[in-house]
Design a protein around this motif. Sequence first.
Motif, PDB file in Angstrom:
ATOM      1  N   ALA A  70     -24.523  38.982  22.083  1.00  0.00           N
ATOM      2  CA  ALA A  70     -24.971  37.702  22.624  1.00  0.00           C
ATOM      3  C   ALA A  70     -25.228  36.743  21.471  1.00  0.00           C
ATOM      4  O   ALA A  70     -25.675  37.157  20.391  1.00  0.00           O
ATOM      5  N   ASP A  71     -24.953  35.474  21.687  1.00  0.00           N
ATOM      6  CA  ASP A  71     -25.080  34.476  20.613  1.00  0.00           C
ATOM      7  C   ASP A  71     -24.350  34.963  19.368  1.00  0.00           C
ATOM      8  O   ASP A  71     -24.945  35.163  18.314  1.00  0.00           O
ATOM      9  N   PRO A  72     -23.049  35.174  19.450  1.00  0.00           N
ATOM     10  CA  PRO A  72     -22.323  35.880  18.387  1.00  0.00           C
ATOM     11  C   PRO A  72     -22.434  35.203  17.023  1.00  0.00           C
ATOM     12  O   PRO A  72     -22.192  33.999  16.905  1.00  0.00           O
ATOM     13  N   SER A  99     -20.070  34.845  25.630  1.00  0.00           N
ATOM     14  CA  SER A  99     -19.989  35.244  24.225  1.00  0.00           C
ATOM     15  C   SER A  99     -18.649  35.896  23.919  1.00  0.00           C
ATOM     16  O   SER A  99     -18.000  35.580  22.917  1.00  0.00           O
ATOM     17  N   LYS A 159     -27.237  27.251  16.054  1.00  0.00           N
ATOM     18  CA  LYS A 159     -25.961  27.368  16.746  1.00  0.00           C
ATOM     19  C   LYS A 159     -25.103  26.141  16.430  1.00  0.00           C
ATOM     20  O   LYS A 159     -25.600  25.009  16.409  1.00  0.00           O
TER      21      LYS A 159
END
Length: 385
Positions: A70-72, A99, A159
Motif C-alpha cells: 500500500a502506498d508503494p 497500488s 506522495k
Amino acid sequence: MPTFSFNTTPSIQFGNGVVSRLGELARVRMGGRVLVVTDPGLVATGIIAQVAGILRAASVDFNIFSEVEADPPEAVIMKAVGAARDAGAMGVIGVGGGSSLDVAKLVALLAVGKEKLKNIYGVGNAKGPRLPLILVPTTSGTGSEVTPISIVTTGAAEKMGVVSPVLIPDLALLDPELTYGLPPHVTAATGIDAMVHAIEAFASASANNNPVSRTLALQALTLMGRSVLAAVQDGKNVAARGEMLLGSMLAGQAFANSPVAAVHALAYPLGGHFHIPHGLSNALVLPHVLRFNCVTAPDAYAEMAPHAFPDLARFEGQERAAAFCEALADLSRDCDLPQTLQAMKIPQDWLPRLARDAMNQSRLLVNNPRPVAEADALAIYTAAY
C-alpha cells in the motif's frame, strides 16, 4: 462551450466473468511473455491463481511480481521494473487495487529503459514509449484502470504523482465477481473514495473541467450513492457490486480529465505519515473539506446532491449543499468507518505538520473551488480531529 480535452482507456470490457478472456486478450495484445503485478493479499485470496490458470490455458508465458505494498515506495516500483526486465516481459498486467495498478503503469513505462522515475514526477513529464498494459481492478475505488496517474511514496512519507497520457492502459478488464470477497471496511472506504473522485471532478476549478467529466461524475454518484451501503451490508449483492465497479470507473474517467482537489491534498499526508488507507483518508476529511468549500462555492454540491441522495431534492441552494455534506458524513458512519483523526490514533500535535505537508500538494490544491491556505488546512484537520 469551453475548449477541453478528454482521454480515457481505449478499450473497456465489463461484466461478470470477463476475467476469463484475459489470456486470449494478453496473447493478442502482448505476445507470449508478460509480467503480472499484484500484492500478497490478493495472492492469498486465490485470485492470482485463477489469473495464472487463465494465462496458462491461453499459452501465455508469465511471471508474477507480488510484492506491491500500500502506498508503494520507489524501491518497490524499481524492484518490479527489474523483475519485468529480467523476465523479458513483452507486456504488463496489473491485478488488484489502486497500488498494484499504479505500480503496473510505471513498470510498463520504466521497463523500456528510456526514462527514469526521478525525472517523470509531475504533469506531462513521462513521454514513453511503454510496454502494452492491461489493468484488472479488484476494488471499486481508485478508477486507476482509466486514469493517467500513478501515485508514489517518495522519501519517508511524501506522495508524488506521475501524470501523463502515456500511463493510460490499453485495456481495462472489469469483472465484478473479483470484488465479491472484499471485506466490508474495504468496500466502504474504496466506495467513498470513488464518490470523492466524482465530487471533486464535478466541482474542480481546473480549466479542463468539462461537460463529459461532469456527466460521468453525476452518473457515478447515482450508482455509488445507492450501492455502497448495500454492498457493505451484503458483499455478495450482485447488483450493488456491479454498480460500484462501474461507478468507480466512471468517476475515474471524470477525475482523470477534471482533476481532484483539496480532499486528496489533505488525505495524502494521513496516508504518508500514518499509513491510513487512501480511501479511508479521503473519507475522514471529506465532509470537513466540503463544508469549507460550501461557504463560497455551494452551487456544484447542490447540483450533485440529489444524484447521490435523491431525497435531498426537497432542499434548494445552500441548504441542499449543506445537506449533501451531512449525508456523506452519515454514509461514512452507516458504513461503520472511523469518523475522526483521533480514532485513528493521530496525535493532536501532529495537525500543524499535516497542514504544512498538505500545502506541498499544489498540483491538487490549485483545483479546489475555494483557495486553501495553511491555516485553512489546519482548521479542517482540527474539525476532523
